[in-house]
Design an enzyme around this catalytic site. Structure first.
Site, PDB file in Angstrom:
ATOM      1  N   ASP A  13       0.833  -1.200   0.000  1.00  0.00           N
ATOM      2  CA  ASP A  13       0.000   0.000   0.000  1.00  0.00           C
ATOM      3  C   ASP A  13       0.870   1.255   0.000  1.00  0.00           C
ATOM      4  OD1 ASP A  13      -2.655   1.346   2.145  1.00  0.00           O
ATOM      5  OD2 ASP A  13      -2.345   1.437  -0.034  1.00  0.00           O
ATOM      6  N   ASP A  43      -3.315  -2.976  -2.418  1.00  0.00           N
ATOM      7  CA  ASP A  43      -4.356  -1.960  -2.469  1.00  0.00           C
ATOM      8  C   ASP A  43      -4.166  -1.139  -3.748  1.00  0.00           C
ATOM      9  OD1 ASP A  43      -5.362   0.922  -0.484  1.00  0.00           O
ATOM     10  OD2 ASP A  43      -6.537  -0.473  -1.681  1.00  0.00           O
ATOM     11  N   ASN A  44      -5.240  -0.519  -4.234  1.00  0.00           N
ATOM     12  CA  ASN A  44      -5.178   0.500  -5.277  1.00  0.00           C
ATOM     13  C   ASN A  44      -4.720   0.054  -6.646  1.00  0.00           C
ATOM     14  OD1 ASN A  44      -3.742   1.977  -2.563  1.00  0.00           O
ATOM     15  ND2 ASN A  44      -5.735   2.682  -3.282  1.00  0.00           N
ATOM     16  N   GLU A  63     -11.567   4.081  -0.837  1.00  0.00           N
ATOM     17  CA  GLU A  63     -11.931   4.436   0.536  1.00  0.00           C
ATOM     18  C   GLU A  63     -12.801   5.690   0.580  1.00  0.00           C
ATOM     19  OE1 GLU A  63      -8.824   3.705  -0.434  1.00  0.00           O
ATOM     20  OE2 GLU A  63      -7.392   5.250   0.065  1.00  0.00           O
ATOM     21  N   LYS A 100       2.655   3.437  -5.698  1.00  0.00           N
ATOM     22  CA  LYS A 100       2.156   2.402  -6.612  1.00  0.00           C
ATOM     23  C   LYS A 100       3.200   2.009  -7.645  1.00  0.00           C
ATOM     24  CE  LYS A 100      -1.024   3.314  -3.926  1.00  0.00           C
ATOM     25  NZ  LYS A 100      -0.959   2.551  -2.642  1.00  0.00           N
TER      26      LYS A 100
HETATM   27  C1  LIG Z   1      11.592   3.951  -2.098  1.00  0.00           C
HETATM   28  C2  LIG Z   1      10.170   4.307  -2.327  1.00  0.00           C
HETATM   29  C3  LIG Z   1       9.274   3.091  -2.176  1.00  0.00           C
HETATM   30  N1  LIG Z   1       9.482   2.526  -0.871  1.00  0.00           N
HETATM   31  C4  LIG Z   1       8.822   2.919   0.266  1.00  0.00           C
HETATM   32  N2  LIG Z   1       9.256   2.394   1.428  1.00  0.00           N
HETATM   33  C5  LIG Z   1       8.620   2.729   2.585  1.00  0.00           C
HETATM   34  N3  LIG Z   1       7.548   3.560   2.663  1.00  0.00           N
HETATM   35  C6  LIG Z   1       7.111   4.084   1.509  1.00  0.00           C
HETATM   36  C7  LIG Z   1       7.708   3.789   0.264  1.00  0.00           C
HETATM   37  N4  LIG Z   1       7.018   4.444  -0.700  1.00  0.00           N
HETATM   38  C8  LIG Z   1       6.033   5.139  -0.075  1.00  0.00           C
HETATM   39  N5  LIG Z   1       6.090   4.926   1.252  1.00  0.00           N
HETATM   40  C9  LIG Z   1       5.171   5.428   2.254  1.00  0.00           C
HETATM   41  O1  LIG Z   1       3.934   4.774   2.034  1.00  0.00           O
HETATM   42  C10 LIG Z   1       2.849   5.708   2.083  1.00  0.00           C
HETATM   43  C11 LIG Z   1       2.420   5.979   0.675  1.00  0.00           C
HETATM   44  C12 LIG Z   1       1.238   5.556   0.213  1.00  0.00           C
HETATM   45  C13 LIG Z   1       0.843   5.842  -1.199  1.00  0.00           C
HETATM   46  N6  LIG Z   1      -0.588   5.637  -1.334  1.00  0.00           N
HETATM   47  C14 LIG Z   1      -1.246   6.265  -2.300  1.00  0.00           C
HETATM   48  O2  LIG Z   1      -0.680   6.982  -3.130  1.00  0.00           O
HETATM   49  C15 LIG Z   1      -2.724   6.113  -2.339  1.00  0.00           C
HETATM   50  C16 LIG Z   1      -3.473   7.039  -3.073  1.00  0.00           C
HETATM   51  C17 LIG Z   1      -4.866   6.965  -3.110  1.00  0.00           C
HETATM   52  C18 LIG Z   1      -5.627   7.935  -3.893  1.00  0.00           C
HETATM   53  C19 LIG Z   1      -6.758   7.544  -4.606  1.00  0.00           C
HETATM   54  C20 LIG Z   1      -7.504   8.479  -5.332  1.00  0.00           C
HETATM   55  C21 LIG Z   1      -7.096   9.812  -5.363  1.00  0.00           C
HETATM   56  F1  LIG Z   1      -7.801  10.723  -6.062  1.00  0.00           F
HETATM   57  C22 LIG Z   1      -5.953  10.208  -4.666  1.00  0.00           C
HETATM   58  C23 LIG Z   1      -5.225   9.282  -3.927  1.00  0.00           C
HETATM   59  C24 LIG Z   1      -5.549   5.946  -2.413  1.00  0.00           C
HETATM   60  C25 LIG Z   1      -4.797   5.013  -1.683  1.00  0.00           C
HETATM   61  O3  LIG Z   1      -5.413   3.992  -1.007  1.00  0.00           O
HETATM   62  C26 LIG Z   1      -3.391   5.081  -1.640  1.00  0.00           C
HETATM   63  O4  LIG Z   1      -2.720   4.102  -0.943  1.00  0.00           O
HETATM   64  C27 LIG Z   1       3.457   6.903   2.755  1.00  0.00           C
HETATM   65  C28 LIG Z   1       2.728   8.193   2.512  1.00  0.00           C
HETATM   66  C29 LIG Z   1       4.866   6.904   2.186  1.00  0.00           C
HETATM   67  O5  LIG Z   1       5.744   7.674   2.958  1.00  0.00           O
HETATM   68 MG   LIG Z   2      -4.042   2.497  -0.443  1.00  0.00          MG
END
Ligand SMILES: CCCNc1ncnc2c1ncn2[C@@H]1O[C@H](/C=C/CNC(=O)c2cc(-c3ccc(F)cc3)cc(O)c2O)[C@H](C)[C@H]1O
Ligand SMILES: [Mg+2]
Length: 214
Positions: A141, A169-170, A199, A144
């Site tokens: 999650d 997810d997503n 969600e 993406k």
């Molecule tokens: C080295 C990098 C990778 N490694 C990583 N390693 C560790 N942690 C990581 C890594 N990459 C990211 N993260 C962390 O995970 C989180 C990031 C989560 C991202 N989630 C989405 O983007 C999303 C968007 C929508 C959405 C739907 C419709 C809309 F209109 C707008 C938004 C809905 C949803 O259910 C969604 O989960 C957190 C913010 C971020 O710091």
């Molecule tokens: Mg999500």
């Protein structure tokens, strides 16, 4: 002064949820996000699907990629058997700080290890650092565009076995097309998706369930 959304989510938990009661923490976040401000927690509709997969797999080892505010972390940790090892990776220190407090409010700090750092850095170190051979369940999650690279990395690091379950997810919104393409065309995976909604909205969404068959 400016209060970030993650701080407002944490305040809603501390104000409305009962310490040590994971379900009240989940309810408090869902009420805040459906009545006050949308946030990208997996939410209750997909959360119930997540609950059913966790209960069915009854995993001894779990990895979550992307803790965010800890909503799905609390859902998963509250369903794990006492001996289970659960690692959640979050590379943003501000989100990690909020998630730690949300997890602690739910009384689940002993059930989950929140590791601050990037999945790509930590996945290769998990075996030695945490004494984990393979994961029974992985919940994806995070960003993406990293679903595919991290899944390949987990394969390369020997963290997945026959029977491991990946739940993503997503896959529709925002979408992870390269990931879906890869797992659908790979003979290693038996895939299935659960129809749901984004969600706190009526938009179509799926939770993508992958069973590793070989
Ligand atoms: C080295 C990098 C990778 N490694 C990583 N390693 C560790 N942690 C990581 C890594 N990459 C990211 N993260 C962390 O995970 C989180 C990031 C989560 C991202 N989630 C989405 O983007 C999303 C968007 C929508 C959405 C739907 C419709 C809309 F209109 C707008 C938004 C809905 C949803 O259910 C969604 O989960 C957190 C913010 C971020 O710091
Ligand atoms: Mg999500």
């Amino acid at each position: 002064q400016f209060v970030s959304l993650r701080q407002r989510i944490l305040s809603a938990v501390q104000k409305n949820a009962t310490r040590g009661d994971p379900r009240s923490v989940i309810r408090a976040i869902d009420q805040f996000c459906s009545q006050k401000e949308w946030a990208m927690n997996v939410g209750n509709e997909k959360g119930c699907i997540l609950d059913s997969v966790v209960s069915e797999v009854n995993p001894a080892t779990v990895l979550e990629l992307g803790t965010y505010c800890g909503y799905s972390t609390v859902r998963i940790a509250s369903l794990l058997p006492p001996y289970a090892k659960f690692i959640t990776l979050e590379f943003n220190p501000d989100f990690a700080a909020v998630a730690r407090q949300v997890i602690a409010w739910a009384g689940l700090e002993d059930k989950v290890q929140l590791v601050e750092g990037a999945s790509s850095d930590w996945i290769p170190k998990i075996k030695e650092q945490f004494g984990i051979k393979t994961f029974d369940l992985v919940f994806l999650d995070h960003w993406k565009e990293h679903y595919l690279s991290d899944t390949k990395l987990m394969e390369e690091c020997g963290l997945l076995r026959k029977g491991s379950v990946l739940l993503a997810d997503n896959v529709i919104c925002p979408g992870a097309p390269d990931y879906v393409e890869y797992v659908r065309s790979s003979p290693r995976y038996k895939s299935h998706y659960f129809r749901s909604h984004l969600e706190y909205t009526k938009a179509e969404e799926n939770l993508w369930y992958l069973g590793i068959i070989e």
